[in-house]
Design a protein around this motif. Sequence first.
Motif, PDB file in Angstrom:
ATOM      1  N   PHE A 190      39.354  45.249  32.529  1.00 53.87           N
ATOM      2  CA  PHE A 190      39.657  43.620  32.234  1.00 53.87           C
ATOM      3  C   PHE A 190      39.732  43.011  30.935  1.00 53.87           C
ATOM      4  CE2 PHE A 190      39.591  38.960  32.005  1.00 53.87           C
ATOM      5  CZ  PHE A 190      40.836  38.873  32.647  1.00 53.87           C
ATOM      6  N   LEU A 191      38.258  43.302  30.399  1.00 53.24           N
ATOM      7  CA  LEU A 191      37.683  43.544  29.164  1.00 53.24           C
ATOM      8  C   LEU A 191      38.334  43.640  27.929  1.00 53.24           C
ATOM      9  CD1 LEU A 191      34.086  42.709  29.904  1.00 53.24           C
ATOM     10  CD2 LEU A 191      35.278  41.181  29.394  1.00 53.24           C
ATOM     11  N   LYS A 192      38.917  45.603  28.362  1.00 53.08           N
ATOM     12  CA  LYS A 192      39.503  46.138  26.950  1.00 53.08           C
ATOM     13  C   LYS A 192      40.622  45.827  26.868  1.00 53.08           C
ATOM     14  CE  LYS A 192      40.236  50.558  26.026  1.00 53.08           C
ATOM     15  NZ  LYS A 192      40.617  52.094  25.692  1.00 53.08           N
ATOM     16  N   HIS A 193      41.855  45.245  27.840  1.00 54.21           N
ATOM     17  CA  HIS A 193      42.372  44.879  28.104  1.00 54.21           C
ATOM     18  C   HIS A 193      43.170  43.736  27.301  1.00 54.21           C
ATOM     19  CE1 HIS A 193      47.714  44.662  29.347  1.00 54.21           C
ATOM     20  NE2 HIS A 193      46.624  43.638  28.893  1.00 54.21           N
ATOM     21  N   THR A 194      42.575  42.908  27.581  1.00 48.79           N
ATOM     22  CA  THR A 194      42.065  40.784  27.659  1.00 48.79           C
ATOM     23  C   THR A 194      40.915  41.291  25.979  1.00 48.79           C
ATOM     24  OG1 THR A 194      40.277  40.605  28.763  1.00 48.79           O
ATOM     25  CG2 THR A 194      43.244  40.532  29.856  1.00 48.79           C
ATOM     26  N   ARG A 195      40.817  41.913  25.119  1.00 51.27           N
ATOM     27  CA  ARG A 195      39.768  41.696  24.298  1.00 51.27           C
ATOM     28  C   ARG A 195      39.045  40.669  24.346  1.00 51.27           C
ATOM     29  NH1 ARG A 195      43.954  43.551  19.654  1.00 51.27           N
ATOM     30  NH2 ARG A 195      44.815  45.756  19.905  1.00 51.27           N
ATOM     31  N   VAL A 196      38.538  39.890  25.712  1.00 50.79           N
ATOM     32  CA  VAL A 196      37.369  38.989  25.588  1.00 50.79           C
ATOM     33  C   VAL A 196      36.131  39.120  25.391  1.00 50.79           C
ATOM     34  CG1 VAL A 196      35.766  37.785  27.384  1.00 50.79           C
ATOM     35  CG2 VAL A 196      38.935  38.003  27.887  1.00 50.79           C
ATOM     36  N   SER A 197      35.149  38.326  24.619  1.00 54.74           N
ATOM     37  CA  SER A 197      33.701  38.945  23.955  1.00 54.74           C
ATOM     38  C   SER A 197      32.731  38.627  25.173  1.00 54.74           C
ATOM     39  CB  SER A 197      34.052  38.233  22.520  1.00 54.74           C
ATOM     40  OG  SER A 197      34.362  36.805  23.131  1.00 54.74           O
ATOM     41  N   GLN A 198      33.025  37.493  26.426  1.00 51.29           N
ATOM     42  CA  GLN A 198      32.022  37.837  26.842  1.00 51.29           C
ATOM     43  C   GLN A 198      31.861  38.788  27.955  1.00 51.29           C
ATOM     44  OE1 GLN A 198      33.356  34.222  27.789  1.00 51.29           O
ATOM     45  NE2 GLN A 198      31.137  33.227  27.836  1.00 51.29           N
ATOM     46  N   GLY A 199      30.579  39.180  28.872  1.00 53.38           N
ATOM     47  CA  GLY A 199      30.580  39.674  29.586  1.00 53.38           C
ATOM     48  C   GLY A 199      30.711  39.310  31.138  1.00 53.38           C
ATOM     49  N   VAL A 200      30.316  40.334  32.083  1.00 57.69           N
ATOM     50  CA  VAL A 200      30.269  39.864  33.669  1.00 57.69           C
ATOM     51  C   VAL A 200      29.652  40.303  34.459  1.00 57.69           C
ATOM     52  CG1 VAL A 200      32.083  41.382  34.333  1.00 57.69           C
ATOM     53  CG2 VAL A 200      31.544  39.211  35.685  1.00 57.69           C
ATOM     54  N   ARG A 201      28.809  38.948  35.053  1.00 54.79           N
ATOM     55  CA  ARG A 201      27.808  39.627  36.196  1.00 54.79           C
ATOM     56  C   ARG A 201      28.085  39.389  37.666  1.00 54.79           C
ATOM     57  NH1 ARG A 201      23.728  36.545  35.882  1.00 54.79           N
ATOM     58  NH2 ARG A 201      23.146  37.437  34.084  1.00 54.79           N
ATOM     59  N   ILE A 202      28.565  40.899  38.498  1.00 58.01           N
ATOM     60  CA  ILE A 202      29.173  40.901  39.520  1.00 58.01           C
ATOM     61  C   ILE A 202      28.635  41.228  40.580  1.00 58.01           C
ATOM     62  CG2 ILE A 202      30.931  42.392  41.233  1.00 58.01           C
ATOM     63  CD1 ILE A 202      32.016  43.603  37.964  1.00 58.01           C
ATOM     64  N   TRP A 203      28.186  40.643  41.562  1.00 56.66           N
ATOM     65  CA  TRP A 203      28.035  40.499  42.950  1.00 56.66           C
ATOM     66  C   TRP A 203      28.523  40.767  44.263  1.00 56.66           C
ATOM     67  CZ3 TRP A 203      22.613  41.500  43.896  1.00 56.66           C
ATOM     68  CH2 TRP A 203      22.344  41.244  45.344  1.00 56.66           C
ATOM     69  N   ILE A 204      28.206  42.191  45.123  1.00 55.34           N
ATOM     70  CA  ILE A 204      29.281  42.770  45.873  1.00 55.34           C
ATOM     71  C   ILE A 204      29.014  42.440  47.116  1.00 55.34           C
ATOM     72  CG2 ILE A 204      30.511  44.432  47.116  1.00 55.34           C
ATOM     73  CD1 ILE A 204      30.453  45.809  43.601  1.00 55.34           C
ATOM     74  N   GLU A 205      29.341  41.391  48.220  1.00 53.95           N
ATOM     75  CA  GLU A 205      29.165  41.649  49.540  1.00 53.95           C
ATOM     76  C   GLU A 205      30.051  42.126  50.158  1.00 53.95           C
ATOM     77  OE1 GLU A 205      28.526  37.473  50.245  1.00 53.95           O
ATOM     78  OE2 GLU A 205      26.861  37.104  48.692  1.00 53.95           O
ATOM     79  N   LYS A 206      28.998  43.306  50.989  1.00 58.63           N
ATOM     80  CA  LYS A 206      30.038  44.731  51.244  1.00 58.63           C
ATOM     81  C   LYS A 206      30.435  44.169  53.377  1.00 58.63           C
ATOM     82  CE  LYS A 206      32.088  47.979  50.234  1.00 58.63           C
ATOM     83  NZ  LYS A 206      33.188  47.967  49.873  1.00 58.63           N
ATOM     84  N   GLN A 207      31.394  44.369  53.758  1.00 60.25           N
ATOM     85  CA  GLN A 207      31.509  43.593  54.506  1.00 60.25           C
ATOM     86  C   GLN A 207      32.697  44.670  55.714  1.00 60.25           C
ATOM     87  OE1 GLN A 207      30.468  42.191  57.581  1.00 60.25           O
ATOM     88  NE2 GLN A 207      29.331  41.253  55.524  1.00 60.25           N
ATOM     89  N   ILE A 208      33.576  45.497  54.638  1.00 63.99           N
ATOM     90  CA  ILE A 208      34.201  46.551  54.332  1.00 63.99           C
ATOM     91  C   ILE A 208      33.531  47.964  54.596  1.00 63.99           C
ATOM     92  CG2 ILE A 208      36.281  47.779  53.916  1.00 63.99           C
ATOM     93  CD1 ILE A 208      37.294  45.008  52.557  1.00 63.99           C
ATOM     94  N   PRO A 209      33.683  49.011  55.424  1.00 59.45           N
ATOM     95  CA  PRO A 209      33.320  50.206  55.155  1.00 59.45           C
ATOM     96  C   PRO A 209      33.182  51.116  54.603  1.00 59.45           C
ATOM     97  CG  PRO A 209      33.821  50.053  58.146  1.00 59.45           C
ATOM     98  CD  PRO A 209      34.367  48.053  56.335  1.00 59.45           C
ATOM     99  N   VAL A 210      32.397  51.222  53.934  1.00 60.90           N
ATOM    100  CA  VAL A 210      32.456  52.820  52.669  1.00 60.90           C
ATOM    101  C   VAL A 210      33.447  54.082  52.555  1.00 60.90           C
ATOM    102  CG1 VAL A 210      30.985  53.708  50.973  1.00 60.90           C
ATOM    103  CG2 VAL A 210      30.862  51.756  51.510  1.00 60.90           C
ATOM    104  N   ALA A 211      34.521  54.440  51.809  1.00 65.73           N
ATOM    105  CA  ALA A 211      34.800  55.348  52.893  1.00 65.73           C
ATOM    106  C   ALA A 211      35.540  55.493  54.030  1.00 65.73           C
ATOM    107  CB  ALA A 211      33.636  56.641  52.352  1.00 65.73           C
ATOM    108  N   ALA A 212      36.184  54.552  53.951  1.00 62.05           N
ATOM    109  CA  ALA A 212      36.652  54.582  55.640  1.00 62.05           C
ATOM    110  C   ALA A 212      38.355  54.474  55.827  1.00 62.05           C
ATOM    111  CB  ALA A 212      36.293  53.175  56.280  1.00 62.05           C
ATOM    112  N   GLY A 213      38.941  54.787  54.123  1.00 63.83           N
ATOM    113  CA  GLY A 213      40.235  55.156  54.784  1.00 63.83           C
ATOM    114  C   GLY A 213      41.396  53.476  54.973  1.00 63.83           C
TER     115      GLY A 213
END
Length: 281
Positions: free
Chosen positions: A73-96
Motif C-alpha cells: 500500500f505504501l509503495k502504491h500510494t507513495r505515502v511518506s509516513q509509516g504504520v503500526r499494526i496490531w493484530i488481535e487473532k480469533q481466526i485459526p491459523v492455517a485453517a482454510g
Amino acid sequence: MLAERAYAKINLTLDVVGRRPDGYHEVDMVMQTIDLSDLIWLERIESGLQVGSPASHIPLDHRNLAYMAAAAFLKHTRVSQGVRIWIEKQIPVAAGLAGGSADAAAVLRGMNRLFGTGLTLDELADIGAAIGSDVPFCVYGGCAVATGRGERIRRLAHPLKAWVVLVHPPVHVSTADVYGAVTPADYAARPLSPRMTEALIDADVDEINHLVRNGLQPITEQLYPEVALLRQRMANVAKVPVHMSGSGPTLYCLTPTQSAGQRLYNAFRGFAKEVYLSRFV
C-alpha cells in the motif's frame, strides 16, 4: 488510530479445473464471508512498518501478509509516513479460512481510511492480488465466485442468512502439499458455481448443502487421515452434511437457524476443543 474487522471465509464450492502456465492451479470457487473475525488496529507513525500481536503463532515481520499488504500500500500510494499494526487473532491459523488474507485485506481497507487516499475497492483488490490469491475476495467480502488462481472476483448478492458451525482440528495442513498432490484426475469437468449461485439466490439451505463440493477434500483427507476421521465423527453426531473449507483442515456444517447451530456447537464441544458458531456476513 482506527480499527478494521478482518472476516474469515468458507468455501461453498472449490473446483480445480486445470493447471496454469505459471504453475498455479486454475480454480472455480464460491466463497462466503462469515462473522468469525480478527481485529486489526492501525496507527500512523513517522516512518516504517511495525506489526505486533498477542498471538504467539504468527510471524510479525515481512512473512506476515498484513506486513506485506502495508508495504504494498505504501509503495502504491507513495505515502511518506509509516504504520503500526496490531493484530488481535480469533481466526485459526492455517485453517482454510483465509485468516492471513483477511488480515491483509483489512490492512488495505484500513490504511486507505487512515491516510485518506481514496482508493476504490477494485484498486485495493488489485494491490492485494500480488500478495495472495484470497486477498482480493477478502477486500470485498460478502459472497463471490472466484476464478483464475482465485484472484478474479465476480461478486454475488443473495438473501441467505445461514449459520455456520466450524470445527478446527489440531492438524497442520500444508496447502502447498495438498495442491502438489492434485492430478488431472482431480480436475472438475463442470464447476458447480452456477448451480450454487442459483441455490444461494433462492436461499435454499438444503440444496446448498447438497451442492457443496471441495475438490481438495479427498486429497487432504488422504494426506491427513485424522481430518477424515473427524468429519465422520461430526457427521455421525450432526446427522447433516459436513464440509471442508479451502485446503483444510477446518470442517463446517450449515444450518438455517441460530438455535440449530447452537445445538450442533454444543454437541461438537463434547469432543472438539476449537468449535465456533458463526453466520454469513
